[in-house]
Design an enzyme around this catalytic site. Structure first.
Site, PDB file in Angstrom:
ATOM      1  N   CYS A 260       0.965  -0.832  -0.108  1.00 14.01           N
ATOM      2  CA  CYS A 260      -0.248   0.209  -0.234  1.00 14.01           C
ATOM      3  C   CYS A 260       1.335   0.942   0.058  1.00 14.01           C
ATOM      4  CB  CYS A 260      -0.564   0.177   1.274  1.00 14.01           C
ATOM      5  SG  CYS A 260      -2.148  -1.535   1.501  1.00 14.01           S
ATOM      6  N   HIS A 339      12.671   1.285   5.263  1.00 14.98           N
ATOM      7  CA  HIS A 339      12.084   0.194   4.282  1.00 14.98           C
ATOM      8  C   HIS A 339      12.686  -1.578   5.430  1.00 14.98           C
ATOM      9  CE1 HIS A 339      11.490  -4.196   2.116  1.00 14.98           C
ATOM     10  NE2 HIS A 339      11.874  -2.938   1.226  1.00 14.98           N
ATOM     11  N   HIS A 424      -1.580  19.466   6.580  1.00 17.00           N
ATOM     12  CA  HIS A 424      -2.836  18.822   6.229  1.00 17.00           C
ATOM     13  C   HIS A 424      -1.970  17.248   6.530  1.00 17.00           C
ATOM     14  CE1 HIS A 424      -5.302  21.940   4.815  1.00 17.00           C
ATOM     15  NE2 HIS A 424      -4.581  22.787   3.656  1.00 17.00           N
ATOM     16  N   HIS A 428      -2.393   6.956   5.488  1.00 16.01           N
ATOM     17  CA  HIS A 428      -2.760   5.790   4.756  1.00 16.01           C
ATOM     18  C   HIS A 428      -4.084   5.102   5.377  1.00 16.01           C
ATOM     19  CE1 HIS A 428      -3.968   2.443   2.669  1.00 16.01           C
ATOM     20  NE2 HIS A 428      -3.100   0.986   3.343  1.00 16.01           N
ATOM     21  N   HIS A 457     -14.797   5.249   5.609  1.00 18.61           N
ATOM     22  CA  HIS A 457     -15.827   5.265   5.694  1.00 18.61           C
ATOM     23  C   HIS A 457     -16.289   5.357   4.127  1.00 18.61           C
ATOM     24  CE1 HIS A 457     -19.946   6.522   6.477  1.00 18.61           C
ATOM     25  NE2 HIS A 457     -19.934   5.834   7.342  1.00 18.61           N
ATOM     26  N   ASN A 461     -10.368   0.907   2.068  1.00 15.13           N
ATOM     27  CA  ASN A 461      -9.360   1.056   2.034  1.00 15.13           C
ATOM     28  C   ASN A 461      -8.939   0.250   0.676  1.00 15.13           C
ATOM     29  OD1 ASN A 461      -6.333   0.167   1.871  1.00 15.13           O
ATOM     30  ND2 ASN A 461      -6.080  -1.092   3.675  1.00 15.13           N
TER      31      ASN A 461
END
Length: 543
Positions: A260, A339, A424, A428, A457, A461
């Site tokens: 993702c 990573h 802002h 994710h 909502h 995802n």
């Protein structure tokens, strides 16, 4: 002995929550329901105020500095020396040392020329478009549970588990699933998967090209596509090149299996490519394919993805042309990639495998929250020196000196206030628990997390593209103003945590259900997926 449970909770990073229920238990002899106590044990993110590793702070400092950025500073002493030489009078002859003056001026000119030629090219985000599927692909939570039961592939325990997860998932009743998954019986084949990929990719690309006026056949020189679990031959990038008949020298990349967070990896790759290719446009497309990755087994760790992943995708147009500075929405300031794949625990926490019955799915380990927290801590520690105000950095340095130099006991590391660095936050939308723990760990307000929670909502995802739905929400509300800074945070398998920091170059007007304020694609379709729903969010009882 009494301290043992608390020690276990702390060591395993668990949180105990207590709730009282009076109507769910069996009634007493008198007929009144007996009150019950429900204790929920949840895994939390690590405490960021502990074990701050100095090496990641040093990494952030090195990340922000380059030899080229020092060249203008070297010009200052050269110009000062030239001025001194020009005005220096010889005691004997009162002559001006012109030769030394010219030498220093030449050095300063050489340094400025080198800086001009070697300086990093600015990377602009001209515009982006998110895909909004047709209404016929909508599915409610009740519809999802009914569809799951009608397949006949799940036992009672798996059905109960999916019911529990779906109820608590914070997804709404208007998310989207591809037609192949919703069909009775499901049509999970390569043809349906290609149809889903084409609908998502071409849908957002058509809107993007229409809103920016870009001719994909002539103008696009760099194309980057990321999709983790669907990698056909020819690739998704080749499908786009064929559909739009792009130029033969287009530099295309197809990123797979990166989870993702791959959307920000694609942005970082586009940034590097734009540094090497002047006067170019780069298109980044982020999506995930649901059709061929639906799990029909009974392994609970693999059923989570069925409950939260939904259909979606986004495309962004990046440019290094200085002429685009006037019309671009944002400028890319920083990208930081972390990573943790060297650790076996991190590597295996999100893992595609077969279950006991040979059915393929993506397994999410119990350690996922702890692994995500460690990756996030490393990432923000590296990012901090690049973005935090000087005051916050000095407070952090003070606490560090008290602990490391003066050895003062009881002094905890100072955790900077990132709300002073960004206006802002786009976290994710991986799930309700992840968003709540990130909000708690970074001490963010509900308004800071509103784009992420509303995206979860409304659209579920959508994998790597969820960050763009969240930024589109902030734009749709009219909250993005010139000079505002945006922090995008993505998590992904491997395990990875990546960040991108943008600065707004202009005010972005709010959208309205009538379509005002948003660039329209073909057929009047907007690039912003919130046009028809912006007035409904956030709902009073959202998530």
């Amino acid at each position: 002995m009494e301290a043992a449970p608390a020690a276990v909770l702390e060591r395993e990073r668990l949180t105990a929550e207590m709730a009282f229920r009076g109507g769910d238990a069996a009634p007493r002899d008198g007929g009144e329901p007996a009150p019950s106590i429900v204790i929920k044990i949840r895994r939390r993110l690590p405490d960021f105020a502990r074990n701050i590793k100095l090496k990641y702070v040093k990494l952030g400092i090195r990340h922000g500095g380059s030899p080229t950025s020092l060249l203008p500073m070297l010009c200052v002493p050269a110009l000062a020396a030239a001025a001194y030489s020009f005005g220096r009078l010889d005691v004997m002859y009162y002559s001006v040392d012109l030769l030394t003056c010219v030498a220093w001026l030449g050095t300063a000119t050489l340094l400025l020329t080198a800086y001009y030629l070697k300086r990093p090219r600015p990377v602009y985000l001209v515009d982006f478009a998110c895909y909004k599927p047709e209404d016929e692909h909508k599915i409610s939570k009740a519809g999802f549970l009914e569809m799951t039961e009608s397949t006949g592939c799940f036992n009672d325990a798996a059905l109960d588990f999916q019911t529990k997860i779906t109820t608590r998932s914070a997804l709404g009743d208007e998310t989207y699933l591809p037609p192949g998954v919703q069909a009775r019986p499901p049509r999970l084949n390569m043809a349906e998967a290609r149809m889903e990929a084409e609908a998502v990719m071409f849908g957002c690309l058509d809107a993007l090209f229409a809103s920016t006026g870009i001719n994909p056949r002539r103008d696009v020189r760099i194309l980057i596509v990321n999709c983790s679990l669907f990698n056909p031959t020819p690739s998704l990038a080749s499908m786009i090149i064929n559909h739009y008949k792009m130029r033969e020298d287009v530099k295309s990349f197809n990123l797979g299996g990166m989870g993702c967070s791959a959307g920000l990896i694609a942005v970082d790759l586009a940034k590097d490519m734009l540094q090497a290719n002047p006067n170019s446009y780069a298109v980044v497309l982020s999506t995930e394919n649901i059709t061929l990755n639906w799990y029909f087994g009974n392994d609970r760790s693999m059923l989570l993805s069925n409950c939260i992943f939904r259909m979606g995708g986004a495309a962004a147009l990046l440019s290094n042309k200085r002429a685009d500075a006037g019309r671009a929405k944002y400028r890319l300031l920083h990208t930081v990639r972390t990573h943790k794949g060297a650790s076996d625990e991190c590597f295996n926490c999100v893992y595609q495998r077969e279950d006991e019955d040979g059915k393929v799915g993506v397994s999410l380990a119990r350690e996922l929250m702890a692994v995500a927290g460690d990756a996030l801590k490393t990432n923000i520690t590296t990012l901090g020196p690049l973005v935090l105000p000087l005051v916050e950095q000095l407070k952090f340095l003070k606490s560090l000196m008290m602990r490391r130099v003066f050895r003062v006991k009881g002094v905890r590391p100072y955790i900077p206030d990132f709300r002073r660095a960004f206006e802002h936050f786009c976290v994710h939308a991986g799930g309700r628990a992840v968003l709540e723990e990130v909000q708690r760990s970074l001490s963010l307000e509900d308004t800071d997390m509103e784009p992420s929670k509303c995206t979860l909502h409304r659209f579920g995802n959508t994998s790597s593209s969820s960050l763009w739905y969240e930024l589109a929400y902030a734009e749709a509300k009219g909250r993005v103003r010139r000079g505002h800074r945006v922090w995008q945070i993505g998590f992904g398998s491997g395990f990875k945590c990546n960040s991108a920091v943008w600065r707004s170059l202009r005010d972005v007007p709010a959208v309205s259900p009538g379509g005002g304020g948003a660039a329209a694609g073909p057929g009047g379709k907007s690039c912003n997926p919130w046009v028809e729903d912006v007035d409904k969010y956030p709902p009073k009882a959202y998530v």
